[in-house]
Motif scaffolding. Structure first.
Motif, PDB file in Angstrom:
ATOM      1  N   SER A 198       0.856  -1.190   0.000  1.00  0.00           N
ATOM      2  CA  SER A 198       0.000   0.000   0.000  1.00  0.00           C
ATOM      3  C   SER A 198       0.890   1.238   0.000  1.00  0.00           C
ATOM      4  O   SER A 198       1.686   1.433   0.917  1.00  0.00           O
ATOM      5  CB  SER A 198      -0.904   0.005   1.235  1.00  0.00           C
TER       6      SER A 198
ATOM      7  N   THR B 103       0.765   5.445  -0.482  1.00  0.00           N
ATOM      8  CA  THR B 103      -0.163   6.586  -0.449  1.00  0.00           C
ATOM      9  C   THR B 103       0.590   7.895  -0.593  1.00  0.00           C
ATOM     10  O   THR B 103       1.514   8.179   0.182  1.00  0.00           O
ATOM     11  CB  THR B 103      -0.959   6.597   0.867  1.00  0.00           C
ATOM     12  N   LYS B 104       0.215   8.667  -1.624  1.00  0.00           N
ATOM     13  CA  LYS B 104       0.723  10.022  -1.840  1.00  0.00           C
ATOM     14  C   LYS B 104       2.251  10.096  -1.739  1.00  0.00           C
ATOM     15  O   LYS B 104       2.821  10.972  -1.085  1.00  0.00           O
ATOM     16  CB  LYS B 104       0.078  11.002  -0.847  1.00  0.00           C
TER      17      LYS B 104
ATOM     18  N   GLN C  56       2.793  12.405  -5.808  1.00  0.00           N
ATOM     19  CA  GLN C  56       1.584  11.966  -5.102  1.00  0.00           C
ATOM     20  C   GLN C  56       1.128  10.591  -5.613  1.00  0.00           C
ATOM     21  O   GLN C  56      -0.054  10.354  -5.864  1.00  0.00           O
ATOM     22  CB  GLN C  56       0.452  12.988  -5.275  1.00  0.00           C
TER      23      GLN C  56
ATOM     24  N   ASP D 134       0.067   6.791  -5.859  1.00  0.00           N
ATOM     25  CA  ASP D 134      -0.687   5.821  -5.065  1.00  0.00           C
ATOM     26  C   ASP D 134      -0.606   4.440  -5.707  1.00  0.00           C
ATOM     27  O   ASP D 134      -0.611   4.310  -6.938  1.00  0.00           O
ATOM     28  CB  ASP D 134      -2.161   6.214  -4.961  1.00  0.00           C
TER      29      ASP D 134
ATOM     30  N   ASP E  78      -1.953   0.198  -4.701  1.00  0.00           N
ATOM     31  CA  ASP E  78      -2.516  -0.760  -3.756  1.00  0.00           C
ATOM     32  C   ASP E  78      -2.538  -2.129  -4.427  1.00  0.00           C
ATOM     33  O   ASP E  78      -3.278  -2.337  -5.394  1.00  0.00           O
ATOM     34  CB  ASP E  78      -3.931  -0.348  -3.331  1.00  0.00           C
TER      35      ASP E  78
ATOM     36  N   GLY F 142       4.910  10.794   2.050  1.00  0.00           N
ATOM     37  CA  GLY F 142       4.026   9.701   1.711  1.00  0.00           C
ATOM     38  C   GLY F 142       4.219   8.539   2.660  1.00  0.00           C
ATOM     39  O   GLY F 142       5.062   8.579   3.566  1.00  0.00           O
ATOM     40  N   THR F 143       3.431   7.492   2.472  1.00  0.00           N
ATOM     41  CA  THR F 143       3.533   6.310   3.325  1.00  0.00           C
ATOM     42  C   THR F 143       3.626   5.051   2.472  1.00  0.00           C
ATOM     43  O   THR F 143       3.039   4.962   1.390  1.00  0.00           O
ATOM     44  CB  THR F 143       2.312   6.176   4.261  1.00  0.00           C
TER      45      THR F 143
END
Length: 348
Positions: A42, A44-45, A58, A60, A62, A95-96
């Motif tokens: 996952s 994110t950003k 940014q 993404d 998943d 981000g993560t």
């Protein structure tokens, strides 16, 4: 050495995987069965800059557990940067990133043991035999010889290298070398495997064997992230596909879902020997025609979406008295999707 060993071993592994089922009988950490509903990866950003250049903007991503996920984009799109960030080989600005629900950091050794990577550039040791190479890479995460021996044997059998155990890499064909590269990357039975263009410059038989092997790994339990410039491969094996460019997420879906997103319809080819310039102009004037070309023997028409494209096209040809021979109508391809979204062909 053919290349630096870090590219194959630094992020793979599975010291904890030694007790898992064999490559042919099941891939993956038993703990994975307890992670139902948790994404394998996952992102994110995610933002990554190189000075003034924004490599990831940014971004993404998943990836579901248990799927073969295609990651597509032209060179310079940010694919490699994204993967290196996911593997904690590259620092990022913001981000993560989570792998199996846990934050991924350079010291996330337990997570890294569950990851394998098969790089585009073959990463094996020319001084070692096939068996010794697989044993070496497996030993980085499975230190006990007794535990490692069956894993090495299973990887040899999985890759179809039984008759080449004592060969050194320099004596292997391109296809066998690619299969050795894969065996080195998956011998420790990772739960998550990155395949970076694993079929580059191999013959059709070897390509088919590699693709079938990836599908077997996935069916046995491994989540796969697959990058390739061969669109037919991606369409053949991937459950979902993400297209990216300029560090951004452009589109995501199954191959059919991606095709439904674009305005391009079928491609029609018709054999005809007497197409005049006026008739070709009439074809190009049809509202659904995106592009039409004639080489003296064959008319090639790229169409927009429509229910009666072929009927309308044949009507123009018949009205002009043009002969019509063999014809084909092909639905849009994944490459058509890529071209429409990015405006450029995939490149080596």
């Amino acid at each position: 050495m053919t290349t630096e060993t870090d590219s194959n071993s630094g992020v793979g592994g599975g010291a904890n995987a030694g007790a898992n089922t064999g490559v042919n009988g099941g891939v993956g950490n038993p703990a994975a069965s307890e992670e139902t509903g948790i994404s394998a990866v996952s992102v994110t950003k995610l933002v990554k800059r190189y000075g003034d250049m924004v490599a990831l903007d940014q971004f993404d991503l998943d990836v579901h557990q248990g799927e073969i996920f295609g990651l597509l984009g032209p060179n310079g799109s940010g694919k490699t940067t994204a993967i290196n960030c996911i593997l904690a080989l590259l620092a990022y600005d913001s981000g993560t990133i989570r792998v199996f629900g846990q934050p991924m950091t350079p010291t996330s050794y337990a997570l890294k043991r569950r990851i394998g990577i098969v790089p585009q550039n073959v990463a094996v040791l020319n001084e070692l035999t096939v068996t010794e190479n697989i044993d070496y890479f497996c030993s980085l995460y499975v230190p006990k010889k007794a535990e490692r021996a069956p894993l090495v044997e299973e990887a040899i059998e999985f890759a179809g290298l039984q008759d080449f155990r004592r060969f050194r890499p320099g004596k292997l064909s391109g296809g066998l070398l690619r299969r050795l590269n894969i065996a080195c990357g998956i011998a420790h039975k990772p739960d998550l495997i990155f395949f970076d263009e694993p079929t580059v410059a191999v013959d059709p038989q070897s390509r088919n064997a590699i693709l079938e092997g990836i599908v077997r790994l996935n069916k046995a339990g491994a989540t796969v992230i697959y990058t390739s410039h061969y669109m037919e491969e991606v369409e053949r094996i991937c459950d979902r596909i993400l297209i990216m460019d300029h560090g951004r997420h452009l589109a995501l879906g199954t191959a059919d879902e991606l095709k439904a997103m674009i305005g391009t319809g079928e491609r029609i080819t018709i054999e005809t020997l007497d197409l005049t310039d006026d008739t070709l102009a009439a074809v190009r004037a049809l509202g659904f025609v995106i592009e039409a070309n004639y080489d003296g023997t064959q008319l090639d028409v790229r169409c927009g979406r429509g229910e009666h494209n072929l009927v309308d096209l044949l009507g123009v040809l018949r009205a002009a008295g043009a002969s019509v021979g063999h014809l084909t109508s092909q639905p849009p391809t994944l490459n058509d999707v890529f071209l429409e979204l990015t405006g450029k062909a995939l490149r080596d």
